[in-house]
Structure formats: C-alpha cells, structure tokens
Design a protein around this motif. Structure first.
Motif, PDB file in Angstrom:
ATOM      1  N   GLN A   1       5.440   4.092  -6.530  1.00  0.00           N
ATOM      2  CA  GLN A   1       6.561   3.207  -6.817  1.00  0.00           C
ATOM      3  C   GLN A   1       6.128   1.985  -7.615  1.00  0.00           C
ATOM      4  OE1 GLN A   1       7.857   2.510  -2.819  1.00  0.00           O
ATOM      5  NE2 GLN A   1       9.025   4.418  -2.670  1.00  0.00           N
ATOM      6  N   ILE A   2       4.819   1.766  -7.726  1.00  0.00           N
ATOM      7  CA  ILE A   2       4.277   0.671  -8.528  1.00  0.00           C
ATOM      8  C   ILE A   2       3.403   1.266  -9.612  1.00  0.00           C
ATOM      9  CG2 ILE A   2       2.918  -1.451  -8.545  1.00  0.00           C
ATOM     10  CD1 ILE A   2       3.535  -1.831  -5.615  1.00  0.00           C
ATOM     11  N   ASP A   3       3.774   1.051 -10.861  1.00  0.00           N
ATOM     12  CA  ASP A   3       3.008   1.559 -11.987  1.00  0.00           C
ATOM     13  C   ASP A   3       1.684   0.803 -12.087  1.00  0.00           C
ATOM     14  OD1 ASP A   3       2.319   1.155 -15.073  1.00  0.00           O
ATOM     15  OD2 ASP A   3       3.335   3.090 -14.855  1.00  0.00           O
ATOM     16  N   SER A   4       0.572   1.534 -12.165  1.00  0.00           N
ATOM     17  CA  SER A   4      -0.755   0.901 -12.148  1.00  0.00           C
ATOM     18  C   SER A   4      -0.976   0.008 -13.363  1.00  0.00           C
ATOM     19  CB  SER A   4      -1.842   1.972 -12.068  1.00  0.00           C
ATOM     20  OG  SER A   4      -1.748   2.861 -13.181  1.00  0.00           O
TER      21      SER A   4
ATOM     22  N   ARG B   1       0.833  -1.203   0.000  1.00  0.00           N
ATOM     23  CA  ARG B   1       0.000   0.000   0.000  1.00  0.00           C
ATOM     24  C   ARG B   1       0.870   1.257   0.000  1.00  0.00           C
ATOM     25  NH1 ARG B   1      -3.129  -2.832   4.043  1.00  0.00           N
ATOM     26  NH2 ARG B   1      -5.070  -3.629   3.108  1.00  0.00           N
ATOM     27  N   THR B   2       1.900   1.235   0.825  1.00  0.00           N
ATOM     28  CA  THR B   2       2.800   2.388   0.882  1.00  0.00           C
ATOM     29  C   THR B   2       3.480   2.621  -0.460  1.00  0.00           C
ATOM     30  OG1 THR B   2       3.208   2.010   3.238  1.00  0.00           O
ATOM     31  CG2 THR B   2       4.804   3.383   2.060  1.00  0.00           C
TER      32      THR B   2
ATOM     33  N   PRO C   1      -7.058  -3.103  -6.676  1.00  0.00           N
ATOM     34  CA  PRO C   1      -5.855  -3.553  -5.963  1.00  0.00           C
ATOM     35  C   PRO C   1      -6.029  -3.578  -4.449  1.00  0.00           C
ATOM     36  CG  PRO C   1      -5.241  -2.080  -7.742  1.00  0.00           C
ATOM     37  CD  PRO C   1      -6.733  -2.052  -7.668  1.00  0.00           C
ATOM     38  N   GLU C   2      -6.745  -2.599  -3.907  1.00  0.00           N
ATOM     39  CA  GLU C   2      -6.929  -2.558  -2.457  1.00  0.00           C
ATOM     40  C   GLU C   2      -7.715  -3.770  -1.972  1.00  0.00           C
ATOM     41  OE1 GLU C   2      -6.802  -1.929   1.380  1.00  0.00           O
ATOM     42  OE2 GLU C   2      -5.631  -0.786  -0.076  1.00  0.00           O
ATOM     43  N   THR C   3      -8.737  -4.153  -2.728  1.00  0.00           N
ATOM     44  CA  THR C   3      -9.517  -5.333  -2.354  1.00  0.00           C
ATOM     45  C   THR C   3      -8.656  -6.586  -2.399  1.00  0.00           C
ATOM     46  OG1 THR C   3     -11.529  -4.306  -3.231  1.00  0.00           O
ATOM     47  CG2 THR C   3     -11.551  -6.702  -2.918  1.00  0.00           C
ATOM     48  N   LEU C   4      -7.818  -6.671  -3.423  1.00  0.00           N
ATOM     49  CA  LEU C   4      -6.933  -7.828  -3.535  1.00  0.00           C
ATOM     50  C   LEU C   4      -5.905  -7.854  -2.410  1.00  0.00           C
ATOM     51  CD1 LEU C   4      -6.369  -7.820  -7.404  1.00  0.00           C
ATOM     52  CD2 LEU C   4      -7.692  -9.486  -6.078  1.00  0.00           C
TER      53      LEU C   4
END
Length: 799
Positions: A71-74, A64-65, A90-93
């Motif tokens: 830092q993570i390309d969507s 999450r951070t 992504p949050e649900t996963l």
C-alpha cells in the motif's frame, strides 16, 4: 471591558481546543482536533498530544502492515524520507517510531483524578437525555446551581477552599480560584481544565450550540461547568500552574510524517491517474441516450458499492449528492413527538416538515399495530434499565424466555424473519403519510412549517445545478440511506452523516415530493431544466447493512412496468453488493445476502457493517469518470459537470460544503484509528452506555467520543481502516478552482495546513492533473517516474 467579559472571552478562546461532540443517539462525525485546524497538521498533532495526550500518527506496526500489503510505494517512500532528511532502511527508521511511545507519569489516584470522579458522577445525572430513572436534583435551575445544591452533601468533596461557600455567580468562583495566578496564565489554565474531560466538555459545547429542548429545560454553560471544576480543584489542592514545555517535532514524528505522506501519495496517485484516463476517454465518447431510470445516492462511500451493482444490471444512471438532498430541515415522523435534525452540522435547519396522514384507513391499521409495538418496546426498555425488574421477569417467564434468548443468540436470522413479519403488519408511515412540504404560514418553535413555492423551486434547481443534469429519465429516484443493526449504541454512526446521524429516507421523500409538484416542474423548465412530462420522481432508502433498497411513492399505470423492472433489478444488485460486503468482512461471498441479514439481526454482533471505514478519497465530477472503476467503497462521489457551471457557483457549494464535511468524517476515522484510546472509544465489549448521550469504558470516567475499535479493525492484529488524510480529486478547470480558493481563505487554509489534499484534473488542459501545493500554487501531478497503483477496473463483462 469588564472583568466578567474578559473571563468569558478567555473561556471561549480556551474552549476552541476541544471540539464539540454529539450525543450518541445522533452521532455526528467530526474532527476531534477541529480546534487545531488553523495550524499546520504536524504542529496541530504535537500540540494536541501535549494537551489531550493522543498520538497523531499511525503506529510503526500500522506502517509495517501497509508496506507488507504494497500500500506504500517504495520509490515514493524513499523520496519522502529523503525530503525529510532521512535515509536508510525503512524498517530501521520505523524502529524510531516504535520506540517513541511515551509514558503517562500521572498518578492514577492524584487530586485531578478525584476531581474527575466527582464531576463524572454529577455530569451524567444532569445531562441525561431521558434514560435515567433518577436525575440530578435542581436540574431546571442549570448545572452550576444544581451543583451548588448537592456539593455540600457529597462526601467525596473535601470541605476546603471556595467550595465551602460557593458564590451564586460562577464568574465570581472562577475569579476566586484563578486570582493567585497571573492573568497571562488564565487561558492555558482554563484550556487544560476543559481538556481534562474532553468528552464531557465537547458534549456541553454541542448542547450549548444546539440550543434544543434539553438545553432549554436544563441549561448548562461553559462558565458554570468551569466554575464547578475549578471549585473542586481548589478543594482538592490541585496545582493549576500550566505546563510551559511544548514538545518539538522529533525524529519519530518526522519519520512517521514521511511514511504517512508516502502512503497517501500512493493511494492518491492511483486514483488521480485513473480519473485522468477516464476524463480523456469520456471526452471522446458519444453521449448516452435517456436511461431507464436515474438514482441519486448520498455521496457516502458505501453508496459506491451499490451504485456499481445497480449500473451493472440495467440501463441505469446513478448520481451522488449530499444525503440530506439540499433541504436543511427538522423532520418529525407521524408516530413521534420529537423533531430530528436532517441536515449536516455545517448548516442550520431552516424548516420544520412533519409527516401528515393522507389515508385514514391505513392510518387506523398502523395505529392499532403500533400500540402493540410500543408496549413491547417499553417492556424491553424497562428490562434494560432496571436489573430487578429484568431478573423478576426472566424468573416468571421461565423456560419460554430462555428459549427466546437462545434463539436470538444462536439463530438471529430466523428471529429477524419473525420480527420482520410482525413489523410488516404495521403499515409504514410512508404508506399513508406524505411530508408536509406546502407552506403552512405557521411556525413550530422558531422555524416555519413547510416550504414556500420559491423555496421548493430553489431546492430542486440547486440539486440539478450541482449535479449538472440535462437529461431526465422516466423514473428519478432520490435514495437516502440508513443502517439496520440490533443492540448497537453506535447505530447512529452508521446512518446518514449529512442528516446529522439520522436516516436519509425522509429527506429523499421531501425532495421527491417537491419535484413532483407540477408548478415546480414548470418553474424548472423556465430555468432551463427540460423535465419531460413523463418523468416521475420517487424516494427510496438504501439499507447499508443489507444493501436492500426500499422505494416509496406511487407511479401512474403508465410507469408500473418501469417500476416493476427497477424493483427486480434492485434485488439483483443487492445480491452483488451484499456479496462484496460479506467478503470485506471475511465472510463467504456466496452467502452475502444471508450474512448481511444475520449481521443486522444479531444482538451480539459487534461489527454489523464497516460504515465508512476505508474512506480515503473524494471525487467531484461526472459519473463517467468513475463508472468503470472499482473504488472499493473508499471514495465519496459527488456528481458535478464543469461545463454546466460557467460561473463556478455549483463547485463553490460543493467544496465549501460536502468537501469540508467529508474531511471531518475522514479525520474522525483517522484519529480514532491512530489512537483509539484517546480519540476513539475502545472496544464495544466493555462499553457502558450512559444517559442516552454516550458511552464509558467500564463504569465511569470521560465520555468516549470517537469510533469503536470494531469499526476500524478486523481483529486485534488485523487493521481494516487505512488512516489516510482525505485526497480530493476535482474535474474542472484549474483556474476556476484557484479563484474559488482565493475567495475562501478558510478553505485554502485547511489545504495549506495539510488537513486534506486537492488535485484537479483539468479537462481544458489535455486532461492533465495538477496537485495543490499551497499558497494558491499548483504542481503537475504526473512528475513521479514510478507507475502508481491504480484502482481495479471493472471487467468488460460487467459493463
């Protein structure tokens, strides 16, 4: 095959699951899952979780951070999740990852815990390396014999089973305890017992492999340790039946794996894109003239910061080379009786090189002051080791000592200045000693003292071959590195990993002395290295805590002005580098020199510097590829010129040596971050140093073998190190790299199993990038539509 041999074979097989770990005074980074590297990464972390209990992927909160910090390309994340069979928010996963925390159902006071308590009482007493005032009786006979001598008197050991009459032969004990179980279960049983205390097992393995003076004086063996453990298990009624259920990959691991790959690809794509662009630009640029000086630093990520700073203040050229400078040796300081290893654990030392005095007057000054210094050191050691002495000393010393303690706590920088002045009165050994590099035709231990003429030429030529040198400046400085900290059991973890956790200055001095030899220079010219008559080689040491660079050696009068200018520019470079380091520790960049100075001196400072935290990339190629990039101190940099290496021999040496070692470093930082309780060492605040070999958390238990929390996080809720597997970028023809991997199956296996990634920027194929896809196959590294995040380019004003 005899039963004895069969048991030993099984012991060796079972022991591979626990990696060797070094004593803390010579901390060497290593992959804690090194025994699983013959398996794919996802399979390895699952099996290690079953055996060792450690998590294999970053937590949901860590991901999450990373998302919040871009830092993570969507787009890359969506691709990776879809490929793994997952779609949605992504949050649900990530909630699946957060929910899968696992529980430890073992009783905190079960029979295994009682076995561990007994063993961890006697193991430090036996394995102590010079700090204990009372050690285990009978140590010189070996661990198992010493254990037999004390077990009858240990009230914590039940008088049951084989322990009541322990055989002299440890193999007989092992046979007796394992006899009720089918032989097919013996390896899993032994593996589980070694994994019960992996810190102690790892230290035993390292001591056996090292075979040094402690092992010679007080031998320990895997069968002896196993026999003692199994005897205690037998006495305590431990059920040795091995677990049969192996965890399968579930949604939590699959989602976490996709997030990790996306995070790594985001970083890697930016790095590769930047290197590819610089490759094209460098090919069109005119070659530069002779620089004012050349400085060779370790490939260590911390060198990237100081290299940028030095290049910005003058016409200087910097290079990267493994910090032991290619000479696998054991080294002894003038004022020491101890030989220390000064080469990476992937190599064996081939020489012993001591300091020897060349200036008797300065030597006498040193000896006078050193006697005072040693007396003070002995007093401090006595106070630290003996509580009664410490209380008595403080009481008799009264307010003066209290003021000294307060000064060290409240104004450590001022105390450091005073101590510097005192230490400055002691001439450094480099002022009156030279490394004894000339072959002595004698042996010390099993190693020859000094180097033959042929060896000297070979080490020098190999260095310049691997770095692709064709031009030499008037000054060439081999610059090792070391840290400076106070009251820090993990100080060795901040020194040079290529020198087995020791300072790199001695190695730099050895190579400088080799290259200054006129016969060596002549031989180098015969081998195609055009070393000018006016080139002088010096040694130096980079203090990675304060960014000071100390230079060793003299120059002729003709070079005095060059050296003065270099010293001035190094001081200016330190200002810039220290400001950057201070800012990375959330301090005021304007006070960089003062802040790094304070951190080095503060005995309460848990985070004197970041070490190699943040490491994520390894670039193999000429400096032109990265000199205009700010890589944030996150990349290892090894100099290499493919055009001067037609046979690929230099590249082979780099990929099979330094790249493997950097992967070990990267893996230790990764696993210490994702599960610090299992693979790291917890908080420094609650560390308890033991036996000069390691630390406990609290007052006992297993040795903690990884990195402390303070080396990885800025605060409890503020991560610093990004747990990514190493991304290697090589500037060379892709066919050459393919041939190399085909010749080195273990290296290809490391890549095929996903322990690191490899991308080649091919200067012979329009500077295109190719990503290794396994089985000696390559994919274009420019297929994604999203624009990758790029490393920050240096401003034009800095050029």
């Amino acid at each position: 095959m005899s039963t004895d041999t069969t048991i030993h074979d099984r012991i060796e097989t079972a022991a591979t699951s626990v990696n060797a770990s070094w004593p803390i005074h010579s901390f060497v980074t290593a992959n804690p899952l090194g025994g699983f590297e013959d398996r794919p990464f996802d399979e390895a972390v699952r099996q290690a979780a079953d055996l060792l209990g450690g998590r294999g992927y970053p937590s949901a909160e860590t991901f999450r951070t990373a998302l919040e910090r871009d830092q993570i390309d969507s787009g890359i994340l969506a691709e990776e999740l879809a490929e793994a069979g997952y779609e949605g928010d992504p949050e649900t996963l990530l909630e699946r990852v957060a929910d899968d925390t696992g529980t430890d159902e073992r009783s905190p006071d079960g029979p295994r815990d009682r076995v561990d308590r007994v063993l961890t009482k006697w193991l430090p007493a036996f394995l102590d390396e010079g700090s204990a005032h009372w050690s285990m009786p009978g140590r010189d006979a070996g661990f198992y014999a010493a254990f037999r001598g004390v077990v009858d008197y240990d009230g914590d050991v039940p008088a049951e089973g084989v322990v009541t009459d322990l055989p002299e032969d440890p193999v007989e004990t092992i046979e007796t305890v394992l006899a009720p179980y089918p032989e097919r279960q013996w390896v899993p049983i032994i593996e589980a017992e070694f994994a019960a205390l992996p810190g102690w097992t790892g230290l035993i393995k390292q001591r056996i492999d090292d075979g040094g003076e402690w092992q010679s004086a007080f031998p320990v063996s895997l069968d002896g340790y196993l026999a003692a453990r199994l005897a205690l298990c037998d006495a305590s009624g431990v059920d040795l039946e091995p677990a049969t259920d192996t965890a399968e990959s579930g949604p939590a691991d699959e989602v976490a794996g996709a997030f990790l790959r996306a995070w790594e690809a985001t970083y890697r794509d930016g790095l590769v894109e930047a290197v590819a662009e610089e490759s094209e630009s460098a090919a069109a640029a005119e070659s530069a003239g002779r620089p004012d000086a050349q400085l060779v630093f370790c490939i260590d990520t911390r060198s990237e910061v100081i290299r940028r700073s030095i290049e910005s203040v003058g016409d200087y050229e910097t290079h990267g080379y493994a910090g032991f400078f290619g000479v696998p040796m054991e080294y002894r300081r003038y004022d020491s009786d101890v030989w220390v290893t000064a080469c990476p654990p992937i190599l064996d030392a081939n020489h012993r090189i001591p300091d020897f005095p060349t200036d008797t007057d300065t030597q006498a000054d040193h000896d006078r002051w050193w006697t005072v210094h040693e007396a003070a050191e002995e007093l401090v050691d006595s106070l630290e080791a003996n509580a009664a002495t410490a209380y008595g000393f403080v009481e008799s010393a009264g307010s003066g000592y209290g003021l000294a303690l307060a000064a060290r706590t409240l104004v450590p920088g001022r105390v450091h200045d005073v101590l510097d002045a005192v230490v400055g009165s002691v001439p450094d050994e480099s002022e009156f000693c030279d490394p004894l590099i000339h072959h002595q035709h004698t042996y010390s231990g099993d190693l020859p003292v000094g180097l033959t003429d042929e060896e000297k030429v070979e080490y020098a030529a190999t260095a310049f071959d691997l770095m692709g040198w064709e031009t030499f400046g008037r000054l060439v400085v081999f610059t090792g590195h070391a840290s400076e900290t106070t009251n820090n059991p993990f100080g060795a973890s901040l020194d040079c990993g290529a020198c087995a956790g020791n300072p790199g200055g001695p190695s730099a001095r050895v190579l400088a002395a080799i290259c200054n030899d006129e016969d060596v220079k002549a031989a180098l010219r015969d081998r195609g290295f055009d070393v000018p008559d006016d080139t002088v080689f010096l040694a130096g040491e980079h203090n990675t805590t304060t960014d000071e660079v100390e230079l060793y050696g003299d120059v002729p009068e003709s070079h005095a002005a060059d050296l003065d200018r270099l010293r001035t520019d190094l001081a200016a470079a330190r200002e810039t580098a220290a400001a950057e380091r201070a800012e990375s520790m959330d301090a005021d960049a304007a006070t960089g020199v003062e802040e790094t100075h304070r951190r080095a001196a503060d005995w309460a400072e848990t985070r004197p510097e970041w070490g190699l935290a943040g490491n994520a990339g390894f670039v193999v190629g000429p400096r032109d590829l990265t000199s205009d990039l700010d890589l944030g101190g996150r990349a290892f940099l090894h100099s290499y010129d493919w055009s001067t290496d037609p046979d690929g021999d230099a590249l082979e040496a780099i990929l099979t040596g330094p790249m493997v070692v950097t992967q070990w470093i990267n893996s230790q930082y990764y696993f210490s971050t994702v599960d610090n309780a299992v693979y790291g060492s917890g908080s420094k605040v609650t560390h308890n140093p033991v036996g000069n070999i390691g630390v406990y958390q609290g007052n006992g238990g297993d040795l903690m073998t990884g990195l402390p929390l303070q080396s990885l996080v800025a605060a409890d809720d503020e991560p610093h190190h990004q747990p990514l597997r190493l991304s290697t970028v090589v500037h060379a023809p892709v066919d050459r790299v393919t041939e190399l991997l085909a010749d080195h199956g273990e290296l290809a296996q490391l890549l095929d199993n996903g322990w690191l990634s490899l991308t080649v920027v091919d200067p012979t194929a329009d500077h295109r990038a190719f990503h290794y896809d396994g089985d000696l196959e390559w994919d274009s590294a420019s297929e994604r539509d999203e624009t990758p995040l790029e490393p920050t380019r240096r401003a034009v004003a800095d050029d």
